[in-house]
Design a protein around this motif. Structure first.
Motif, PDB file in Angstrom:
ATOM      1  N   UNK A 238       1.157  -0.786   0.133  1.00 33.81           N
ATOM      2  CA  UNK A 238       0.345   0.340   0.156  1.00 33.81           C
ATOM      3  C   UNK A 238       1.173   1.314  -0.294  1.00 33.81           C
ATOM      4  N   UNK A 239       0.250   2.028  -0.689  1.00 29.26           N
ATOM      5  CA  UNK A 239       1.216   3.885  -0.282  1.00 29.26           C
ATOM      6  C   UNK A 239       1.086   3.688   1.102  1.00 29.26           C
ATOM      7  N   UNK A 240       2.325   4.801   1.174  1.00 29.15           N
ATOM      8  CA  UNK A 240       2.723   4.805   2.720  1.00 29.15           C
ATOM      9  C   UNK A 240       1.555   6.010   3.480  1.00 29.15           C
ATOM     10  N   UNK A 241       0.944   7.056   2.385  1.00 32.18           N
ATOM     11  CA  UNK A 241      -0.209   7.965   3.020  1.00 32.18           C
ATOM     12  C   UNK A 241      -1.010   6.488   3.044  1.00 32.18           C
ATOM     13  N   UNK A 242      -1.868   5.603   2.820  1.00 33.01           N
ATOM     14  CA  UNK A 242      -3.045   4.475   3.200  1.00 33.01           C
ATOM     15  C   UNK A 242      -2.540   3.652   4.424  1.00 33.01           C
ATOM     16  N   UNK A 267      11.846  -6.718   7.861  1.00 31.49           N
ATOM     17  CA  UNK A 267      11.867  -6.620   6.360  1.00 31.49           C
ATOM     18  C   UNK A 267      10.963  -4.921   5.212  1.00 31.49           C
ATOM     19  N   UNK A 268       9.815  -5.799   5.743  1.00 30.29           N
ATOM     20  CA  UNK A 268       8.685  -4.746   4.685  1.00 30.29           C
ATOM     21  C   UNK A 268       8.544  -3.190   5.984  1.00 30.29           C
ATOM     22  N   UNK A 269       8.288  -3.297   6.716  1.00 32.23           N
ATOM     23  CA  UNK A 269       9.059  -2.204   7.604  1.00 32.23           C
ATOM     24  C   UNK A 269       9.629  -1.629   7.321  1.00 32.23           C
ATOM     25  N   UNK A 270      11.269  -1.958   6.917  1.00 34.40           N
ATOM     26  CA  UNK A 270      13.024  -1.655   7.168  1.00 34.40           C
ATOM     27  C   UNK A 270      11.887  -0.802   5.758  1.00 34.40           C
ATOM     28  N   UNK A 271      11.823  -1.335   4.603  1.00 35.05           N
ATOM     29  CA  UNK A 271      11.142  -0.587   3.419  1.00 35.05           C
ATOM     30  C   UNK A 271      10.500   0.592   3.117  1.00 35.05           C
ATOM     31  N   UNK A 272       9.360   0.842   4.352  1.00 40.49           N
ATOM     32  CA  UNK A 272       9.258   1.665   4.916  1.00 40.49           C
ATOM     33  C   UNK A 272      10.042   2.734   5.452  1.00 40.49           C
ATOM     34  N   UNK A 273      10.453   2.730   5.793  1.00 40.43           N
ATOM     35  CA  UNK A 273      11.469   3.515   7.148  1.00 40.43           C
ATOM     36  C   UNK A 273      11.384   4.638   6.756  1.00 40.43           C
ATOM     37  N   UNK A 274      10.512   5.942   7.313  1.00 42.08           N
ATOM     38  CA  UNK A 274      11.139   7.223   7.310  1.00 42.08           C
ATOM     39  C   UNK A 274       9.198   7.650   5.823  1.00 42.08           C
ATOM     40  N   UNK A 275       8.478   6.568   5.870  1.00 40.70           N
ATOM     41  CA  UNK A 275       7.627   7.458   5.440  1.00 40.70           C
ATOM     42  C   UNK A 275       6.972   6.739   5.979  1.00 40.70           C
ATOM     43  N   UNK A 276       6.377   6.105   6.687  1.00 39.78           N
ATOM     44  CA  UNK A 276       5.468   5.927   7.907  1.00 39.78           C
ATOM     45  C   UNK A 276       5.321   7.010   9.383  1.00 39.78           C
ATOM     46  N   UNK A 277       4.001   7.376  10.303  1.00 38.97           N
ATOM     47  CA  UNK A 277       3.949   7.803  11.006  1.00 38.97           C
ATOM     48  C   UNK A 277       4.204   7.041  11.957  1.00 38.97           C
TER      49      UNK A 277
END
Ligand code: ADP
Ligand code: MG
Length: 617
Positions: A238-242, A267-277
């Motif tokens: 999912x796009x980070x904003x969703x 691993x997924x959380x690591x890929x999203x690092x910095x993009x999620x609140x």
């Protein structure tokens, strides 16, 4: 002393085994659905009563069983799926322990009906608490139906341990989703207490995800695709904003089997690092294909945990492929299986080069500022607020009219179109106070060759139209939730029009809780559309549809974009401040077709210095 060790009777052993395999109705659902898949079914129907407590029935059109197999299937360690221990390392089926049916039959009333393609008649077996009650020859279609009634009828402690129907049904639904997601090419349906909850036709993976989680999901999916020697990854994140506060949209499938893996989740959380609140979780629907030899799924009786031979490599591949996809999604077009975006676009994008995506950052963003609170209630997340600055700013005229919080223009990034840059060769336009408003109708500006006069209403229509159309075709609109739902009354024929346009309206950002005979309840509107304008938008839209003679080229998105642009655009007679004027001017020339309004009327004229000089002669 005499011997004290005894062999447990079979039915007791089965009950103990059942405790491992069957914890709740959802476990039965999982086992029966998996058996149906292993049997090669292409259509599978799940029927429940009272969240599965009184009935779980699975009907499939798979290969069925012979009379002997039907009887044997209820024996413990009876399986057709492996013959030797080595087979465990080549596993392509869901089941292999030969425990499920025996366990289920030990703790419920089971009725099996099954028939193989070549046979004239089928077999029916009724078993209650491991005791065969009857075996008959029956007329039944090809495939198998297993009905499991009165779960835990003989173990009251377990029955009492079950949660409310709502909770149990949620577990069942989760299980159904997992199996259905892992097998998009199989058709699934699910009924509860007589009503159909899901009807999923055979489809591709994207459609399956959307059919389960709702059409809105389509716009938020970013494809992930990677093939390496040890691992093939495919699916969506999912796009980070969703991202969500819950972890309900996180799915890993390894070789078509749902698994839980905290390590790969990391691993997924690591890929999203910095993009999620903080406190938000990414959505993902990922299929991993690996050599069955390199995994062990047999370490847990319910088989959702998995052990990989080379976890570190998988981690690295997964992280980098998700990262890669996220990096691309800004420019990657939304893959759409419903409509071809080009068909909805009346002008030609083909010859124009792609625009570099711009990111608007609100540098003055201060979460402690008072007016933030006020604005925040309009949007679901603060993040969206920032990215929507551009879109909201298009409605600046309306915002100021309705005395909403003023928009800070200094934070808005304007895209400028190099094609039309030539008329702004000198920096005159970007200098301060280069635009004037004439009779609250025209915006006047100087250009290198003379003078530019813009019709404010028509220009704004053009700007809104192009933005709306982009949002409609890419389905990227963001909704602001209304604090109180809006109730708009319509005539029945008008409601029919709204119903027709409902999918497009939803893509534009509207949300409906109800569309009834004579009224529509709106719970969300596109970001930037003031509540006070909503009924005007609908009135305009209905009259536009009534007056538009639909021909082959009729496009609901185009009509909706035109109509909304018309009702939302800044009107003649409205005073605009310098920034608003300049914004219109810049946005207009960032349009694909700046010279005409959506209804083909001239948006601006130029007056050359020569023309002016002639007047002085
Ligand atoms: P397992 O799936 O681990 O083999 P089960 O107890 O779930 O064990 O099933 C036992 C056997 O019964 C299966 O191996 C299969 O041969 C047969 N069977 C069960 N369900 C079905 C079905 N829906 N269609 C055809 N065969 C089935
Ligand atoms: Mg099985």
């Amino acid at each position: 002393m005499s011997d004290i060790i005894q062999l447990l009777p079979d039915h007791v052993a089965n009950q103990i085994a059942a405790g491992e395999v069957v914890q709740r109705p959802a476990s039965v659902v999982k086992e029966l659905l998996e058996n149906a898949i292993d049997a090669g079914a292409t259509e599978i129907k799940l029927i429940l009563k009272e969240a599965g407590k009184t009935l779980v029935q699975v009907i499939d059109n798979g290969k069925g069983m012979s009379v002997t197999d039907a009887r044997l299937s209820f024996e413990r360690h009876a399986t057709s799926k492996i013959r030797s221990a080595e087979d465990l390392f080549q596993l392509n089926t869901k089941g292999f322990r030969g425990e499920a049916l025996a366990s289920i039959a030990a703790i419920a009333h089971v009725e099996l009906k099954t028939k193989q393609e070549a046979d004239e008649l089928g077999t029916q077996i009724v078993i209650e608490g491991s005791t065969v009650k009857s075996q008959d020859v029956v007329v039944t279609p090809k495939g198998t139906s297993v009905a499991v009634k009165n779960l835990f009828f003989n173990i009251p402690a377990r029955r009492n341990f079950l949660k409310s129907n709502t909770v149990e049904l949620r577990h069942v639904t989760d299980e159904f989703h997992r199996v259905a997601l892992a097998h998009p090419s199989i058709g699934f349906s699910m009924f509860h207490n007589g009503s159909e909850l899901f009807s999923l036709n055979s489809s591709n993976y994207r459609q399956r995800v959307v059919n389960i989680f709702g059409t809105k999901t389509n716009e938020k999916l970013v494809p992930v695709e990677e093939t390496t020697e040890v691992l093939k990854v495919s699916g969506f994140v999912g796009k980070p904003e969703f991202s969500k506060k819950t972890k309900t949209e996180q799915f890993f499938f390894v070789n078509d089997r749902f698994v839980k893996s905290p390590y790969l989740n990391h691993a997924i959380n690591a890929a999203f690092e910095g993009l999620l609140k903080d406190g938000y979780h990414p959505s993902y629907f990922l299929n991993l294909t690996v050599d069955p030899k390199t995994i062990d799924i047999n370490i847990h009786p319910t088989k959702t945990e998995i052990k990989f031979d080379d976890e570190h490599t998988l981690y690295a591949i997964l992280r980098s492929s998700v990262k890669h996809s996220l990096g691309q999604f800004n420019i990657a077009p939304v893959l759409d299986f419903e409509s071809d975006a080009n068909l909805d676009t009346p002008y030609d994008y083909k010859d124009k080069s792609g625009k570099t995506p711009t990111i608007t950052v609100d540098r003055s963003f201060n979460p402690f500022k008072n007016d933030f609170q006020q604005v925040k209630t309009h949007s679901r997340t603060g993040n969206q607020l920032k990215t929507q600055a551009h879109w909201e700013s298009l409605y600046v005229g309306l915002e100021s009219k309705s005395n909403a919080s003023p928009i800070d223009f200094s934070e808005v990034t304007y895209e400028s179109d190099t094609k039309t840059e030539s008329i702004f060769k000198s920096n005159e336009v970007t200098q301060e106070k280069t635009t004037y408003q004439l009779r609250q109708k025209y915006i006047v500006s100087t250009i290198k060759s003379g003078m530019l006069i813009i019709d404010q209403n028509r220009a704004h229509q053009r700007i809104l139209y192009e933005n709306l159309l982009k949002q409609l075709t890419s389905k990227e609109a963001t909704t602001q939730q209304l604090l109180f739902p809006l109730n708009i009354s319509f005539s029945t024929s008008d409601t029919t029009i709204v119903k027709q346009l409902q999918p497009d309206l939803e893509f534009a950002g509207f949300e409906f809780s109800e569309v009834k005979e004579d009224q529509v309840i709106i719970t969300g509107v596109p970001v930037g559309v003031p509540e006070s304008e909503v009924s005007i938008v609908f009135e305009q839209l209905i009259s536009d549809v009534e007056n538009d003679v639909p021909d082959q080229n009729f496009s609901a998105s185009d009509l909706l974009a035109k109509s909304m642009a018309k009702s939302l655009a800044i009107k003649t007679g409205q005073t605009l401040n310098a920034e608003e004027q300049e914004h219109i001017l810049n946005s207009l020339f960032a349009c694909k077709e700046p010279s005409v309004s959506p209804t083909n009327k001239t948006t601006f004229i130029t007056l050359g210095v020569d023309d002016i000089e002639k007047k002085f002669m």
